[in-house]
Every structure is written in C-alpha cells, then in structure tokens.
Design an enzyme around this catalytic site. Structure first.
Site, PDB file in Angstrom:
ATOM      1  N   GLU A   1      -1.756  -2.592   5.876  1.00 60.98           N
ATOM      2  CA  GLU A   1      -1.601  -3.622   4.861  1.00 60.98           C
ATOM      3  C   GLU A   1      -0.142  -3.731   4.458  1.00 60.98           C
ATOM      4  OE1 GLU A   1      -4.993  -4.086   1.960  1.00 60.98           O
ATOM      5  OE2 GLU A   1      -4.813  -1.928   2.087  1.00 60.98           O
ATOM      6  N   GLU A   2       0.207  -4.933   4.001  1.00 64.70           N
ATOM      7  CA  GLU A   2       1.568  -5.156   3.529  1.00 64.70           C
ATOM      8  C   GLU A   2       1.925  -4.267   2.338  1.00 64.70           C
ATOM      9  OE1 GLU A   2       1.800  -6.460   0.323  1.00 64.70           O
ATOM     10  OE2 GLU A   2      -0.397  -6.566   0.289  1.00 64.70           O
TER      11      GLU A   2
ATOM     12  N   LYS B   1      -5.944   4.820   3.816  1.00 63.29           N
ATOM     13  CA  LYS B   1      -4.580   4.761   4.319  1.00 63.29           C
ATOM     14  C   LYS B   1      -3.952   6.125   4.101  1.00 63.29           C
ATOM     15  CE  LYS B   1      -2.869   2.221   0.286  1.00 63.29           C
ATOM     16  NZ  LYS B   1      -4.074   1.661  -0.354  1.00 63.29           N
TER      17      LYS B   1
ATOM     18  N   ASP C   1      -1.306   7.931  -0.332  1.00 60.23           N
ATOM     19  CA  ASP C   1      -1.804   7.071   0.750  1.00 60.23           C
ATOM     20  C   ASP C   1      -0.821   5.980   1.172  1.00 60.23           C
ATOM     21  OD1 ASP C   1      -2.176   5.604  -1.551  1.00 60.23           O
ATOM     22  OD2 ASP C   1      -4.311   5.212  -1.250  1.00 60.23           O
ATOM     23  N   ARG C   2       0.115   5.618   0.300  1.00 58.91           N
ATOM     24  CA  ARG C   2       1.099   4.601   0.687  1.00 58.91           C
ATOM     25  C   ARG C   2       2.321   5.255   1.313  1.00 58.91           C
ATOM     26  NH1 ARG C   2       1.438  -0.260  -3.602  1.00 58.91           N
ATOM     27  NH2 ARG C   2      -0.791  -0.609  -3.740  1.00 58.91           N
TER      28      ARG C   2
ATOM     29  N   SER D   1      -3.298   5.709  -8.167  1.00 55.16           N
ATOM     30  CA  SER D   1      -2.414   5.424  -7.042  1.00 55.16           C
ATOM     31  C   SER D   1      -0.940   5.400  -7.433  1.00 55.16           C
ATOM     32  CB  SER D   1      -2.851   4.113  -6.388  1.00 55.16           C
ATOM     33  OG  SER D   1      -2.114   3.889  -5.238  1.00 55.16           O
ATOM     34  N   HIS D   2      -0.295   4.260  -7.223  1.00 57.76           N
ATOM     35  CA  HIS D   2       1.146   4.120  -7.455  1.00 57.76           C
ATOM     36  C   HIS D   2       1.464   3.775  -8.902  1.00 57.76           C
ATOM     37  CE1 HIS D   2      -0.867   0.457  -6.542  1.00 57.76           C
ATOM     38  NE2 HIS D   2       0.068  -0.213  -7.187  1.00 57.76           N
TER      39      HIS D   2
ATOM     40  N   ARG E   1       0.920 -12.177  -6.923  1.00 58.27           N
ATOM     41  CA  ARG E   1       1.641 -11.791  -5.709  1.00 58.27           C
ATOM     42  C   ARG E   1       1.813 -13.030  -4.830  1.00 58.27           C
ATOM     43  NH1 ARG E   1       1.662  -6.507  -6.633  1.00 58.27           N
ATOM     44  NH2 ARG E   1      -0.221  -5.254  -6.785  1.00 58.27           N
TER      45      ARG E   1
ATOM     46  N   ARG F   1      -9.494   1.445 -12.671  1.00 58.32           N
ATOM     47  CA  ARG F   1      -8.169   1.846 -13.167  1.00 58.32           C
ATOM     48  C   ARG F   1      -7.975   1.322 -14.572  1.00 58.32           C
ATOM     49  NH1 ARG F   1      -4.307   1.001  -7.888  1.00 58.32           N
ATOM     50  NH2 ARG F   1      -5.588   2.361  -6.593  1.00 58.32           N
TER      51      ARG F   1
ATOM     52  N   ASP G   1       3.319   7.687  -2.173  1.00 61.91           N
ATOM     53  CA  ASP G   1       3.056   7.317  -3.570  1.00 61.91           C
ATOM     54  C   ASP G   1       2.274   8.377  -4.344  1.00 61.91           C
ATOM     55  OD1 ASP G   1       0.553   7.006  -2.429  1.00 61.91           O
ATOM     56  OD2 ASP G   1       0.048   5.301  -3.690  1.00 61.91           O
TER      57      ASP G   1
ATOM     58  N   THR H   1      -9.623  -3.548  -6.893  1.00 66.07           N
ATOM     59  CA  THR H   1      -9.334  -3.423  -5.458  1.00 66.07           C
ATOM     60  C   THR H   1      -9.615  -1.996  -4.990  1.00 66.07           C
ATOM     61  OG1 THR H   1      -7.530  -4.999  -5.792  1.00 66.07           O
ATOM     62  CG2 THR H   1      -7.582  -3.866  -3.697  1.00 66.07           C
TER      63      THR H   1
ATOM     64  N   ASP I   1      -0.884   9.060  -5.040  1.00 62.99           N
ATOM     65  CA  ASP I   1      -2.004   9.772  -4.416  1.00 62.99           C
ATOM     66  C   ASP I   1      -1.820   9.962  -2.919  1.00 62.99           C
ATOM     67  OD1 ASP I   1      -2.317   7.019  -4.038  1.00 62.99           O
ATOM     68  OD2 ASP I   1      -4.492   7.169  -3.877  1.00 62.99           O
TER      69      ASP I   1
END
Ligand code: G16
Length: 544
Positions: free
Chosen positions: A364-365, A377, A282-283, A113-114, A497, A22, A278, A18, A280
């Site tokens: 986004e959710e 983001k 972005d969240r 990321s997270h 999910r 990773r 988060d 996505t 990096d």
C-alpha cells in the site's frame, strides 16, 4: 478466583475503522469502555473451544493496563490458553506470525499504529483471526453490532499477571504463557532471507546503514536481527529503546516525522541505506543515499526483483495493491505474466487473496509492504528484503530504482494529507464529488483530460463480499490518476487524503521533482473538489 458479571451500558462509538478501534487514551480509560469492546469480541468469536489467543501490543501508554484487563476477561470467557508477549510486547507482524505458528484461533493487538502515544494521545485494539490477519469487515461489523447492545461483561477477579516473569501462570482455568516476542519472528526472517550474505554486507567496511525504530516496538526486533544476528554496528541502530510515548514523537516513518534520518541520508557523504518503521512495526520507509523510495515504487521493485531473495526464488504467484497505491506494480505484473489485484485501502482486503494463493506480495502507498509469510504488513521484512536485494545485486538503492524506471517508466506519485479538518466539511466535499462523477469523463482541466471517474467498489474474488464507497477515482488520459478519500484511522476530525499520480515513459524526464511533475494533477484536485472551500485549508499538512 471468581468470575464476576458486571452490568454495563453500550457506547455508541465502537465501530472499528480501517484498522481496529482507535481512540484517545482518555476514551479507553472511561469505566467499562475497553471491557465492553473486549467482551463484544468474545461474544462474536467463539473462544470456548479450547483454543489459543495471542495477546500483545506496541508498548504504548496504557498497553500493560489493557493487557491485564483483557487477560481477566479472556479467562472469564473460557479461553484455554493465552500467549502473551513478554512485557506486553508484540509487533503487529510478529503477532500475525505467532498466531500462525501456534495455530491460535486469533489475537488481540493493542496499538494505534503510527498515531502518537501518551496519556493525551492515542490507543487502539485490533482483533486478528486465525490466518493471522485483521478480522474482515463482516467480523468487525458483528463486533460493532454487539457493542451497541451489550449490557454486561464477565471478568475474573484476581491479581495482575507478571508480564515480565517467566510464566506460565494460571488465571482461573486459563493458562497464560509469556513468550519471547522476538523469537518466532526472527526464525521466520531467517528462513526467507540470506542472513549469511546480509551479515557480510552489514559488517563490511564499505556499507553503512541506519535503522530508526522511532522509540517504538521494533527496537528489540532490530537489536536482535540487525545487531545480534547480522552484526550491524550499534551506531547504525537509532532510537531502538521503546517508550510509552515514543519519545514524544509521531512514530510514523515518513519524510516529515523521520526527518532526522532523512537529513542524514540526504547528506552526499551519508550512509548507503536508511530505513524506519512505525509504532507497531508494520509500516516501513526505505531510503538510499540522497534517495527516497516511494512505497508504491518499493512494492514494484520488490516484485520485479523477488527472484533474487531466497524465500521468493521460485517466483511470485501474483501481486496486489490498494486502490490509491500507484500503478507501478501493475506494469511489473504485466511483464511477469502474473495477476495484479486492486483492493480497497486496508490490509484486511489482502487476506483472502493470500490465503487462496492468488498473490505472494502486496502493498500500500501508506508505507506498507508484505508477503504471504504473515497476514499483516511487515516493516522489518521490507527492510530485510531491500538489504537482501542490495547484497544480491551489488546495486545501490538509487540504482535499483532508476534502473527500474528505465525499464518500466517512472510513475510519479505523491500523497497530500489535510489532517484534522472539519468532519462535516470533508464529508460534504466527498458527497459533492460523488454527485459530480457522471459529468466528469470528457472534461478537461488545464492540460489534463478526464477519461474515467467513479467511487471505487470492490468485489472480493474469493468470497464475493462487496465493499462500496472506497474512494473517488479520477482517471486521466495518458495513465495519470487523482484519488480522493477520507482516512479511516484518525482520532480527531477528518483527514482528507489526495493521491496524485502520472506515468512518464521518457527516462530524460525521470529526474524531475514529483511535486512539479504532478502540478497539473494538484491543480485539478483543488479545482474539482473545491478543497479550500470545504476544508478552509489552502495547503496540505503532510506531503509524501
Ligand atoms: C492502516 C491499515 C492500512 C491502511 C492505513 C491507512 O495502517 O492497516 O491498510 O492503508 O491504515 O489508512 P487510512 O488512509 O484510512 O488512514 P496502520 O499502519 O495505521 O495500521
């Protein structure tokens, strides 16, 4: 300094997910693994035309080592200039900002990321294009294809670059400039938000906020923006020292992993406002006193109130949300008379819409919101946007959201994650659901009636590219939905999910607990997908 050609053999697992490639750190540490992937990027992207590359990461374990390797490969591949964040640091939105500000041809961002960091945890590499956004699928697929056939890479021999030094440094013919990771980004935020008003609010006696950087990349950004520029008290900035292992924690700003912050905000005498970002940067997660704002509601509230914020005072052109994100923002778009686009999961799908001026805000959710100011983001941007709304409206977080529900109805929403399940079982579950799709419309499960069922496919309105199999979408009478898909960002097994949604126009029913309000949808998902049968799990690992 000499350029050394190195023989190598392809790895077969370098398909970006996505958001970039990773993997476990141990995977990246294998001889030639990182080198192969970086060379594959340079084989696909023409880096020899005299352009600039932006380079930085979220500071996680292996960040500095990877940057040295990438600098040497960039130099051996004829990149004229590299802008590297000091200390190897650039948050994802800041990297996007720097690419755009300096007209770079692209950027390499190092982050998972997270996902947790450390020698036994995760690492990642992402390539962003000249608009500042994640490379679209045709580029990542070409990089992947190249990685399957690569038989050599070029690398410059020489000393490490001093990432903490002043620079510039020459690596062969390549000029490496060490940039302040915070400067360009901070200037951009100053243009969008009313810093004077924010300063007044944050230094005032009747306002208390908590910002939790989760020992991740946004620490220095928060210290500069909230601390130095806006005067927020030091006690309001939590975990702002970045660490390579994020303090051993999971740098994911949600109800589970930012629990200490959530507990503080859910104290009736707690601060007025809380937020976390988060790994990096972005969240984002937004909290009010005794109030959690779902990311889907956050996007809807920002869109409905954007005119209160200087950078968006002239109105917004349109909005977009990823498919599993709730339809709350759709109702705002309808009222404003603007277009609303539904895209697959993944920030890259917003890029064309933003470039074409079709949308101003998107989200986004998965705790992501942003606008046309960058092509990623942006966690701190979302926090500043909310603070600006509070300052301009004089309302609290909970008042803004409950007022919003009164006007538009409440979209109850929850995501249930089943993390680390067996990949074969998860794939079998999705295949079985896909096969059952034609038989679902008209079927009743409990009190719910299924009115539509499909596997989401998206045709990009700008370039006509098609993305298929993006998630099972089950529409319910009355506007509810159940969506199921497999995550594209995990590094172990599969993550299922399940996204649950219902719409409630009646304000008398808005205070209900979302898990209760969605009980029928939860039961429908379990029954239709036979989740326990396929995954062996009778409950999700994370509920947000
Ligand atoms: C990435 C993407 C997002 C996506 C999220 C969740 O976020 O950038 O667009 O919504 O993953 O993806 P999945 O459901 O496939 O795990 P991040 O913050 O991990 O880069």
């Amino acid at each position: 300094m000499t350029i050394k050609p190195i023989e190598t053999r392809p790895f077969d697992d370098q398909r970006p997910g996505t958001s970039g490639l990773r993997k476990k750190v141990r995977v990246f540490e294998q001889p030639h693994y990182l080198e192969n992937f970086i060379q594959s990027i340079f084989d696909v992207v023409d880096a020899t035309a005299g352009g600039t590359l932006v380079l930085g990461g979220d500071g996680r374990y292996y960040n500095r080592e990877a940057i040295q390797v990438i600098l040497r490969i960039a130099a051996a591949n004829g990149v004229a200039r590299v802008l590297a964040g000091r200390g190897g640091i650039l948050s994802t939105p800041a990297a996007s900002c720097v690419i755009r500000e300096h007209g770079a041809f692209g950027g390499i961002i190092l982050s998972a990321s997270h996902n947790p960091g450390g020698p036994d945890a995760d690492f990642g590499v992402k390539y962003n294009i000249g608009n500042g956004g994640p490379a679209p699928a045709d580029v990542t697929e070409r990089i992947y294809a190249r990685s399957r056939e690569i038989d050599g890479y070029r690398i410059l021999e020489g000393d490490d670059v001093d990432l903490d030094g002043a620079g510039p440094f020459m690596l062969g013919e390549t000029r490496v400039e060490i940039i302040d990771p915070v400067a360009d980004y901070t200037s951009l935020m100053e243009k969008l938000f009313d810093f004077e008003r924010l300063r007044e609010m944050l230094t005032g006696a009747d306002f208390a906020m908590r910002f939790d950087a989760m020992h991740a990349v946004n620490g220095p950004y928060a210290a500069e923006i909230f601390g130095a520029r806006l005067g927020a008290p030091a006690a309001s900035l939590l975990r702002c020292d970045p660490r390579p292992d994020f303090g051993g924690l999971h740098p994911d700003p949600n109800l589970k992993y930012a629990k200490a912050l959530v507990d503080e905000l859910f104290d009736p005498a707690g601060p007025n406002f809380g937020a976390a970002t988060d790994g990096d940067g972005d969240r984002n997660m937004i909290l009010g006193r005794e109030f959690f704002v779902t990311p889907s509601d956050s996007l809807a509230v920002l869109a409905a109130n954007a005119h209160l914020v200087p950078g968006y005072a002239d109105g917004i052109a349109g909005v977009a949300r990823s498919m599993p994100t709730s339809g709350a923002v759709d109702r705002v778009a309808e009222k404003l008379g603007i277009d609303c686009y539904e895209t697959p999961t993944g920030w890259k799908f917003f890029g064309n819409l933003l470039d074409a001026g079709k949308i101003t805000l998107c989200g986004e959710e998965s705790f992501g919101t942003s606008s046309n100011h960058v092509r990623e983001k942006d966690g701190l941007w979302a926090v500043l946007f909310w603070l600006n709304l509070l300052a301009a409206s004089g309302r609290s977080v909970s008042e803004l959201v409950t007022d919003h529900w009164r006007e538009f109805g409440r979209t109850f929403y929850s995501r249930h994650d089943y993390e680390g399940v067996d990949s074969d079982g998860a794939s079998a579950m999705i295949t079985a659901l896909r096969d059952a799709l034609p038989s679902l419309p008209g079927r009743r499960v409990g009190d719910l009636e299924i009115v539509s069922a499909d596997d989401f496919a998206y045709t990009d309105p700008i370039d006509g590219s098609v993305a298929e199999n993006q998630g099972i979408r089950i529409g319910l009478a009355g506007g509810g939905r159940v969506v199921m898909r497999l995550s594209g960002t995990g590094t172990e097994g599969a993550t299922l999910r399940v996204y649950l949604e219902s719409h409630e126009p009646d304000p008398a029913r808005h205070a209900r607990d979302p898990q209760q309000a969605l009980a029928a949808q939860i039961a429908l998902a379990a029954e239709l997908a036979r989740i326990e049968h396929h995954t062996g799990r009778d409950a999700p690992t994370v509920i947000t």
